[in-house]
Every structure is written in C-alpha cells, then in structure tokens.
Design an enzyme around this catalytic site. Structure first.
Site, PDB file in Angstrom:
ATOM      1  N   HIS A 146       0.836  -1.189   0.000  1.00 49.28           N
ATOM      2  CA  HIS A 146       0.000   0.000   0.000  1.00 49.28           C
ATOM      3  C   HIS A 146       0.873   1.241   0.000  1.00 49.28           C
ATOM      4  O   HIS A 146       1.984   1.254   0.553  1.00 49.28           O
ATOM      5  CB  HIS A 146      -0.926   0.004   1.231  1.00 49.28           C
ATOM      6  CG  HIS A 146      -0.203   0.189   2.534  1.00 49.28           C
ATOM      7  ND1 HIS A 146      -0.047   1.425   3.149  1.00 49.28           N
ATOM      8  CD2 HIS A 146       0.421  -0.701   3.352  1.00 49.28           C
ATOM      9  CE1 HIS A 146       0.623   1.268   4.267  1.00 49.28           C
ATOM     10  NE2 HIS A 146       0.926  -0.006   4.427  1.00 49.28           N
ATOM     11  N   HIS A 148       0.817   5.783  -1.539  1.00 47.93           N
ATOM     12  CA  HIS A 148       0.253   6.823  -2.400  1.00 47.93           C
ATOM     13  C   HIS A 148       1.008   6.827  -3.729  1.00 47.93           C
ATOM     14  O   HIS A 148       1.823   7.715  -4.003  1.00 47.93           O
ATOM     15  CB  HIS A 148       0.341   8.186  -1.714  1.00 47.93           C
ATOM     16  CG  HIS A 148      -0.454   8.272  -0.445  1.00 47.93           C
ATOM     17  ND1 HIS A 148      -1.780   7.882  -0.368  1.00 47.93           N
ATOM     18  CD2 HIS A 148      -0.119   8.704   0.797  1.00 47.93           C
ATOM     19  CE1 HIS A 148      -2.228   8.083   0.859  1.00 47.93           C
ATOM     20  NE2 HIS A 148      -1.236   8.562   1.598  1.00 47.93           N
TER      21      HIS A 148
END
Length: 362
Positions: A146, A148
């Site tokens: 995970h 951005h």
C-alpha cells in the site's frame, strides 16, 4: 672327501630348485590374494558410487517433490499480491489498519510503499525495480502493498504474474475539504505531529472566496491521475484522455474499487472475495477500536455557496464524473454480491454449480 662333495652338489641343487618352486608358489599366491583384494576394492568403490548416484537421484527427487509442493501451494493462492495504491484522504489509513491487524492471524505480509515526498509518480528505473521486486520476492508472498502511488501497468514490463489492484474513492469536494483541514490540524491518529500548514486558521470557505491556491479547482485533480497511471497525460489537469483511461483501468485492471461513504460494504465484499487476506475483516471493522477511527480534526463543512463555486469548474465536473462512474460500478458489484435483511447486509452464497460433466467416471 672330494667324492662326498661331489655327491652333495646334486642334493643342494635339488633343494635349491625346491626352494625356488616354493618361493614361486608363495609369490603367485600373494599375487592372487592381491588381485582378489583389488577386485573387492573395485566392487566396494563401485557400490559406493552407485549408492552416491542413488542418493543424489533421491535428493533430486525430493527436491522435485518439494518444488511440486511449493508450486501447488503457489497455485493455491500463496503467491497472491494485492496493491492498494491509496488516494489521500479517502479513509485509506483506516482501511490499511485492518490489513495490519489481520496480517499475523491470516499469515500474509503488509508492506508500505514509501516514496520520496509522497510523490505518486515513480522514475522509470524505479518502476522496473518495483515490478521486479513485487513479482519475484517470494519471501513476501502473499503480500499486501500500500502507498500513495499512481497505477502501474505490470504487463508493460513483461511481468508474468500481475498483482490484484484495489482502491477506494471519495466525493471529490469532500476529499479536498478533508485534505485542506488535515494539512492544518492533522487528525486523531497522530495528533502531536506538526502538519505543513499548521497555524493557518483560514477556513475552507474563506480560502475559496479569496481564490486561495490550497482550495483551487486544480487541487481536485487527484483521483483521476491516480487511476490513470504513469502516462504524462494523466497529470495534465482537465485531460479528457486521462479521465477515459482512468475509467478503463478501473473496470479492467482493478479487482474492486469501493467508496469512502460505503467502506463497510467494501470490506465485506473483499472478505468474501479474498478470505486468504481478509477473513475476519468485517467483524474487525465493525467492532475494532482503532481500525476505523481516524478523523480529521476541526473540519468545518463548506457552505453551499462554496460548493456551488467549485462545481462550476470543468475540473470538478470531470472528477465528479469519475467518482460517479466508480460509485455506479461499486453499487453494481454490491447488488450482485450482498442482500439486506433486517437492516444488516449479508454476502450471497455461491449461486453457480457444474453439471453435465463428461466423460462420465465409472
């Protein structure tokens, strides 16, 4: 005396001949014994070599069985990789905490993709390295990545196995408002951390009315490029091509995309789809004390005038079109996955089976 010596000579000669014969017999006997010993040694060496070959073949066969077992385990889902390229301020931390809470119990790995200055675009060399790491890092499988980071097409780099992408989107204005106040006041997850805009007391309404840069329509352009990917056009604000590419990726490359406003339904469907990772996620989300409690502090809802002003921009119209597209797709998936009963949602049982299987097995 001379006659006696003459008569003794043949006897000595006979004794010498006999001694020589005995010596020859003894030597021949020793040679035969040496030959027999050499033959035994050769047979022993041969048996040892055969034994080594058999052991080597047995070890290779054992490795083959182990490799087959490993391959079977991988085929059973142990090689699965999920990438959650989380969009900021869409409840991404709340959802990620569920994965962290479940990883030990469900036996998978969670890895945070931490890019420099949270830049969602990787360099071309980092893209190649990341694809190679994710696909070949056997020790980290099953894995939940995970961060951005913008969508990355693994097939572009010749990867044999593609990861499963998931994500969550949010109403674009609500997302921007949440991000605006987050930069100023933080949240209850790490309340002592100093934020970039800390000390700025201007409300979102005041920012919009004064034409501030932190609340400009261009700041809405984020969910589309995250789904569009690493093409340069994805990051050209207001690009219609980027919007259509983001839609295409959402439908064709993402296993499931949820919405912040219906996060529990997203968790429930993921648990039904991928129990290897998310078994127990729904119950954890409903009862957990930390998984879904992150909230931006001192967030003030924008006035209707502020919303109307932002909605006049073409950028909002495109971002909202993408959000509505994602919402419709998620609701379509949900309608075919769950049913509501007495105010509670329940996953539908398997509704297909196999029949008319030929040839018949006697």
């Amino acid at each position: 005396m001379g006659l006696l010596r003459f008569m003794m000579a043949p006897k000595l000669q006979l004794l010498a001949v006999l001694a020589f014969g005995v010596a020859m017999l003894f030597i021949e006997n020793q040679i035969q014994q040496l030959e027999e010993s050499r033959a035994k040694l050769e047979r022993t060496i041969a048996r040892h070599e055969v034994s080594e070959v058999e052991q080597r073949h047995s070890a290779e066969a054992g490795r083959g069985v182990a490799a087959a077992a490993a391959a079977a385990a991988l085929a059973a889902g142990e090689d699965q990789v999920i990438i959650y390229n989380r969009v900021p301020k869409t409840a991404s931390t709340s959802f990620t905490n569920i994965a962290y809470d479940l990883c030990a119990k469900n036996h998978f790995h969670v890895l945070h993709i931490n890019t420099t200055k949270n830049n969602p675009v990787m360099s071309i060399q980092d893209q190649v390295c990341f694809v190679r790491n994710v696909t070949s890092w056997r020790e980290m499988k099953p894995g939940f990545y995970h961060g951005h980071v913008a969508y990355l097409d693994f097939s572009k780099y010749g990867a044999k196995g593609k990861p499963m992408y998931i994500n969550v989107v949010r109403d674009p204005i609500e997302r921007l408002v949440s991000y605006y106040y987050f930069l100023r006041f933080g949240d209850d997850y790490r309340p002592t951390l100093r934020r970039r805009k800390q000390g700025d007391k201007k409300t979102f309404d005041e920012c919009v009315s004064s034409g501030g840069s932190d609340c400009a329509p261009e700041k809405l352009w984020l969910q589309i490029p995250f789904f569009c990917g690493h093409h340069s056009e994805c990051w050209n604000v207001g690009s219609r091509w980027a919007l259509e590419q983001a839609k295409s990726n959402l439908v064709n490359e993402y296993l499931l995309v949820g919405v912040t406003e219906e996060l529990e339904d997203f968790v429930m469907i993921l648990e039904a789809m991928l129990p290897r990772f998310f078994k127990g996620a729904t119950e954890l989300y409903r009862t957990g004390k930390k998984s879904h409690l992150r909230k931006t502090t001192e967030k003030k809802p924008p006035a209707k005038e502020t919303i109307t002003m932002l909605q006049q921009s073409d950028i909002w119209k495109m971002e909202n079109e993408f959000y509505e597209f994602a919402l419709e797709q998620f609701q379509f998936v949900r309608a075919h996955a769950v049913r509501e009963k007495d105010g509670e949602l329940y996953i539908l049982p398997q509704s297909f089976f196999y029949e008319k299987i030929y040839p018949k097995v006697n």
